[in-house]
Design a protein around this motif. Sequence first.
Motif, mmCIF file in Angstrom:
data_model
loop_
_atom_site.group_PDB
_atom_site.id
_atom_site.type_symbol
_atom_site.label_atom_id
_atom_site.label_comp_id
_atom_site.label_asym_id
_atom_site.label_seq_id
_atom_site.Cartn_x
_atom_site.Cartn_y
_atom_site.Cartn_z
ATOM 1 N N GLN A 200 0.822 -1.212 0.000
ATOM 2 C CA GLN A 200 0.000 0.000 0.000
ATOM 3 C C GLN A 200 0.862 1.271 0.000
ATOM 4 N N ALA A 201 2.077 1.153 0.441
ATOM 5 C CA ALA A 201 2.958 2.330 0.562
ATOM 6 C C ALA A 201 3.284 2.909 -0.807
ATOM 7 N N ASN A 202 3.395 4.239 -0.841
ATOM 8 C CA ASN A 202 3.833 4.922 -2.056
ATOM 9 C C ASN A 202 5.334 4.800 -2.253
ATOM 10 N N TYR A 203 6.047 4.580 -1.153
ATOM 11 C CA TYR A 203 7.512 4.590 -1.192
ATOM 12 C C TYR A 203 8.005 3.747 -0.023
ATOM 13 N N LYS A 204 9.051 2.973 -0.256
ATOM 14 C CA LYS A 204 9.683 2.224 0.827
ATOM 15 C C LYS A 204 11.061 2.825 1.058
ATOM 16 N N LEU A 205 11.340 3.137 2.311
ATOM 17 C CA LEU A 205 12.578 3.799 2.701
ATOM 18 C C LEU A 205 13.351 2.907 3.657
ATOM 19 N N SER A 206 14.646 2.791 3.404
ATOM 20 C CA SER A 206 15.519 2.037 4.298
ATOM 21 C C SER A 206 16.600 2.969 4.824
ATOM 22 N N PHE A 207 16.837 2.902 6.116
ATOM 23 C CA PHE A 207 17.909 3.691 6.702
ATOM 24 C C PHE A 207 19.226 2.939 6.697
ATOM 25 N N SER A 208 19.166 1.639 6.493
ATOM 26 C CA SER A 208 20.376 0.824 6.515
ATOM 27 C C SER A 208 20.004 -0.609 6.191
ATOM 28 N N LYS A 209 20.993 -1.384 5.815
ATOM 29 C CA LYS A 209 20.791 -2.826 5.666
ATOM 30 C C LYS A 209 20.736 -3.490 7.051
ATOM 31 N N MET A 210 21.171 -2.751 8.062
ATOM 32 C CA MET A 210 21.130 -3.272 9.430
ATOM 33 C C MET A 210 19.711 -3.182 9.977
ATOM 34 N N THR A 211 19.435 -3.976 10.980
ATOM 35 C CA THR A 211 18.154 -3.933 11.670
ATOM 36 C C THR A 211 18.326 -3.113 12.943
ATOM 37 N N PHE A 212 17.384 -2.193 13.167
ATOM 38 C CA PHE A 212 17.401 -1.366 14.373
ATOM 39 C C PHE A 212 16.187 -1.713 15.226
ATOM 40 N N PRO A 213 16.275 -1.530 16.531
ATOM 41 C CA PRO A 213 15.084 -1.694 17.358
ATOM 42 C C PRO A 213 14.008 -0.709 16.884
ATOM 43 N N HIS A 214 12.780 -1.176 16.746
ATOM 44 C CA HIS A 214 11.742 -0.304 16.183
ATOM 45 C C HIS A 214 11.478 0.915 17.062
ATOM 46 N N GLN A 215 11.734 0.806 18.370
ATOM 47 C CA GLN A 215 11.554 1.971 19.233
ATOM 48 C C GLN A 215 12.634 3.031 18.961
ATOM 49 N N LEU A 216 13.861 2.589 18.766
ATOM 50 C CA LEU A 216 14.946 3.512 18.428
ATOM 51 C C LEU A 216 14.725 4.131 17.049
ATOM 52 N N MET A 217 14.086 3.382 16.163
ATOM 53 C CA MET A 217 13.854 3.874 14.803
ATOM 54 C C MET A 217 13.012 5.144 14.800
ATOM 55 N N ARG A 218 12.141 5.283 15.770
ATOM 56 C CA ARG A 218 11.343 6.516 15.862
ATOM 57 C C ARG A 218 12.235 7.723 16.044
#
Length: 159
Positions: free
Chosen positions: A120-138
Motif C-alpha cells: 500500500q505504501a507509495n515509497y519504501k525507505l531504508s535507513f540501513s541494511k542493518m536492523t534497528f530496534p523499532h523503538q529507536l527507529m522513531r
Amino acid sequence: MQIDIICVGKVKEQYLRDAIAEYSKRLGRYCKLNILEVADEKTPEHASEGVERQIKAKEGERIAKHIKPGAYVIALAIDGQQVTSEGFARKIDQLGIQGVSHIQFVIGGSIGMDDTILRQANYKLSFSKMTFPHQLMRVILLEQVYRAYKINAHEPYHK
C-alpha cells in the motif's frame, strides 16, 4: 505539511521518550506532527513463520486504520530505497512541490511489517541494511525529518 508517524508498540525507555519529545518540539516550527501508536502483539519465542505472519497481519490491520486517503505513505523497510540526508530532504521538498500536504511514515513492529501495508505504501525507505530496534527507529526517523527541514530551509545543522 502534516507528518504522521504510525508505529507499532509503545516506547518504554525514558531516554528514548525524551529524545522523541525533543525532536517533536523542534519539528513544531516546520510541520504538524502526530505520532500514532498501535498496539503490538506478543510474539512467542521461536514463533513459526505462520504465527509471525498472523502477528504482522493483526498489527497491519491496526496500522491500516490510521492510513488516510490522499496521504503519501512511506513505509520503513529494510529492502526500501537508501538515500542520503540530502536526498531525503529533496524527497520531502519535492512532495510538497507536487502538492502533497500529508506524509505518513509507517514503522512496523519487532518482527517487521505486514506485506499488505508494504504494498500500500507509495515509497519504501531504508535507513540501513542493518536492523534497528523499532523503538529507536522513531528517534532516528524524527531526527532525519528534522534534519531534512533544516536542510531545505538552508539553516545550520547539517554539515
